[in-house]
Design an enzyme around this catalytic site. Structure first.
Site, PDB file in Angstrom:
ATOM      1  CB  SER A   1      -2.064  -0.670 -65.131  1.00  0.00           C
ATOM      2  OG  SER A   1      -1.918  -1.546 -66.241  1.00  0.00           O
TER       3      SER A   1
ATOM      4  CG  ASP B   1      -2.585  -0.161 -60.205  1.00  0.00           C
ATOM      5  OD1 ASP B   1      -2.449   0.465 -59.143  1.00  0.00           O
ATOM      6  OD2 ASP B   1      -1.791  -1.063 -60.582  1.00  0.00           O
TER       7      ASP B   1
ATOM      8  N   GLY C   1       7.232  -5.291 -59.011  1.00  0.00           N
ATOM      9  CA  GLY C   1       7.951  -6.301 -59.775  1.00  0.00           C
ATOM     10  C   GLY C   1       8.470  -7.462 -58.937  1.00  0.00           C
TER      11      GLY C   1
ATOM     12  CG  HIS D   1       0.859   0.897 -54.955  1.00  0.00           C
ATOM     13  ND1 HIS D   1       0.440   0.847 -56.263  1.00  0.00           N
ATOM     14  CD2 HIS D   1      -0.049   1.635 -54.276  1.00  0.00           C
ATOM     15  CE1 HIS D   1      -0.676   1.558 -56.373  1.00  0.00           C
ATOM     16  NE2 HIS D   1      -0.997   2.046 -55.184  1.00  0.00           N
TER      17      HIS D   1
ATOM     18  NE  ARG E   1     -11.355 -25.085 -75.893  1.00  0.00           N
ATOM     19  CZ  ARG E   1     -12.208 -25.663 -76.728  1.00  0.00           C
ATOM     20  NH1 ARG E   1     -13.490 -25.404 -76.638  1.00  0.00           N
ATOM     21  NH2 ARG E   1     -11.782 -26.511 -77.651  1.00  0.00           N
TER      22      ARG E   1
HETATM   23  P1  13P Z   1       3.542  -6.109 -57.421  1.00  0.00           P
HETATM   24  O1  13P Z   1       4.463  -5.879 -58.566  1.00  0.00           O
HETATM   25  O2  13P Z   1       4.334  -6.327 -56.153  1.00  0.00           O
HETATM   26  O3  13P Z   1       2.564  -7.190 -57.658  1.00  0.00           O
HETATM   27  O4  13P Z   1       2.724  -4.738 -57.174  1.00  0.00           O
HETATM   28  C1  13P Z   1       1.576  -4.469 -57.923  1.00  0.00           C
HETATM   29  C2  13P Z   1       1.094  -3.062 -57.719  1.00  0.00           C
HETATM   30  O5  13P Z   1       1.495  -2.335 -56.844  1.00  0.00           O
HETATM   31  C3  13P Z   1       0.070  -2.585 -58.653  1.00  0.00           C
HETATM   32  O6  13P Z   1      -0.234  -1.241 -58.443  1.00  0.00           O
HETATM   33  O1  G3H Z   2       2.087  -1.239 -60.604  1.00  0.00           O
HETATM   34  C1  G3H Z   2       2.062  -1.661 -61.754  1.00  0.00           C
HETATM   35  C2  G3H Z   2       1.236  -2.845 -62.077  1.00  0.00           C
HETATM   36  O2  G3H Z   2       1.933  -4.029 -61.839  1.00  0.00           O
HETATM   37  C3  G3H Z   2       0.713  -2.762 -63.487  1.00  0.00           C
HETATM   38  O3  G3H Z   2       1.685  -3.072 -64.413  1.00  0.00           O
HETATM   39  O4  G3H Z   2       1.498  -1.372 -66.248  1.00  0.00           O
HETATM   40  O5  G3H Z   2       2.497  -3.597 -66.680  1.00  0.00           O
HETATM   41  O6  G3H Z   2       0.037  -3.363 -66.284  1.00  0.00           O
HETATM   42  P1  G3H Z   2       1.413  -2.828 -65.991  1.00  0.00           P
HETATM   43 ZN    ZN Z   3       1.441  -0.077 -57.807  1.00  0.00          ZN
END
Ligand code: 13P
Ligand code: G3H
Ligand code: ZN
Length: 309
Positions: A50, A82, A181, A211, A281
């Protein structure tokens, strides 16, 4: 094997009715945990970052770590942006060597979404990069895109057909009841498989993306809570539904939350059981191993992508 786009893996997934896991990456242990699992299962895999992951890990580090994984293993790996929020973010990832990007125009109205998606598709295709787009709104919080539950809007299958025809996007994320989430459903988990089926009827050749598709694995939530966490009432999409989705035309299943839970659960356990530990670790190794176990389970038992390289 060099980095691949998602083209061949999606074609195979549609022909042979399985889905490919797209796992969010933020650091070395997560990348290693995922590719170790994919290699053990001899499965194609999508590593996705992301904008906030790129900001956190820094793009050069992410790319070099993925290159290291490609040197280590001979499995198809795609590197995907993403929830790209705008053209510039997509361009930056394309120019830096990502093989796939998502332009998330779902926050815009239909015409604006078509326009921004088409602009990214034109740029990406020119460079041999594939594009995922999104139509319909997921409930909950997307990466830098907040969508209130009251605005949740399922994908319209007719609009989906028009959208793909006009934009030329390579895959389409649809809204059928998932959300991002750890709190996806207040009551029973419910997905609109009828909408998925109608979208597939209109777009039989378009890979569909889900998603917000973490299971929010109950054992991992329990483990977090047992060792001092506080994640009450977390609930995700049951494995059986994800399995059904992977048999019904979904080619890409996005998972982030389950990896966060796995990493946190393993670290909490070590810290609780042995408060004298302070060598990273000692807790990052079991965290990486629990990610591998979690990803292997999804690939093998839920998505069906084992031995599909
Ligand atoms: P989750 O929060 O269900 O793992 O979804 C992740 C997602 O859609 C990332 O683009
Ligand atoms: O869809 C969102 C993903 O879970 C990415 O989340 O922006 O906190 O990395 P993030
Ligand atoms: Zn997503």
């Amino acid at each position: 094997m060099p980095l691949v786009t998602t083209k061949d893996m999606f074609e195979k997934s549609m022909k042979e009715h399985f889905a490919i896991g797209a796992f969010n990456v933020n650091n070395m242990e997560i990348i290693q945990g995922i590719v170790d699992a994919a290699a053990k299962e001899n499965s194609p895999v999508i590593l996705q970052a992301s904008s906030s992951a790129i900001k956190y890990a820094r793009i050069e580090y992410l790319i070099k770590m993925v290159e290291a994984a490609l040197q280590e293993y001979d499995i198809p790996v795609a590197l995907h942006l993403d929830h790209g929020a705008d053209f510039e973010t997509c361009k930056m990832c394309i120019d830096n060597g990502f093989s796939s990007v998502m332009i998330d125009g779902s926050k815009y109205d239909f015409e604006e979404n078509v326009e921004i998606t088409k602009k990214v598709v034109d740029y990406a295709h020119n460079k041999g990069v594939v594009v995922e787009a999104e139509l319909g709104k997921l409930a909950g919080i997307e990466d830098e895109v907040k969508v209130g539950a009251e605005d949740a809007m399922y994908t319209d299958p007719d609009q989906a057909k028009e959208f793909v025809d006009r934009t030329g996007c390579d895959s389409l994320a649809i809204a059928i009841g998932t959300s991002h989430g750890a709190y996806k459903f207040k009551g029973e988990a419910k997905l609109r498989f009828d909408i998925l089926q109608k979208v597939k009827e209109k777009l039989p050749q378009t890979p569909i993306v889900l998603h917000g598709a973490s299971t929010v694995i109950p054992e991992l939530v329990e483990m977090c809570n047992k060792y001092g966490g506080n994640i009450p009432g977390a609930k995700g999409v049951p494995d059986e539904m994800l399995h059904q989705a992977s048999l019904s035309g979904v080619s890409k299943i996005n998972v982030d939350t389950d990896l966060r839970l796995a990493m946190t659960a393993a670290i909490r356990k070590i810290f609780t059981e042995d408060p004298s530990v302070f060598d990273p670790r000692k807790y990052m190794l079991p965290a990486r191993e629990l990610i591998t176990e979690t990803v292997q389970h999804k690939i093998r038992d839920v998505f069906g992508s084992s031995n599909k390289t």
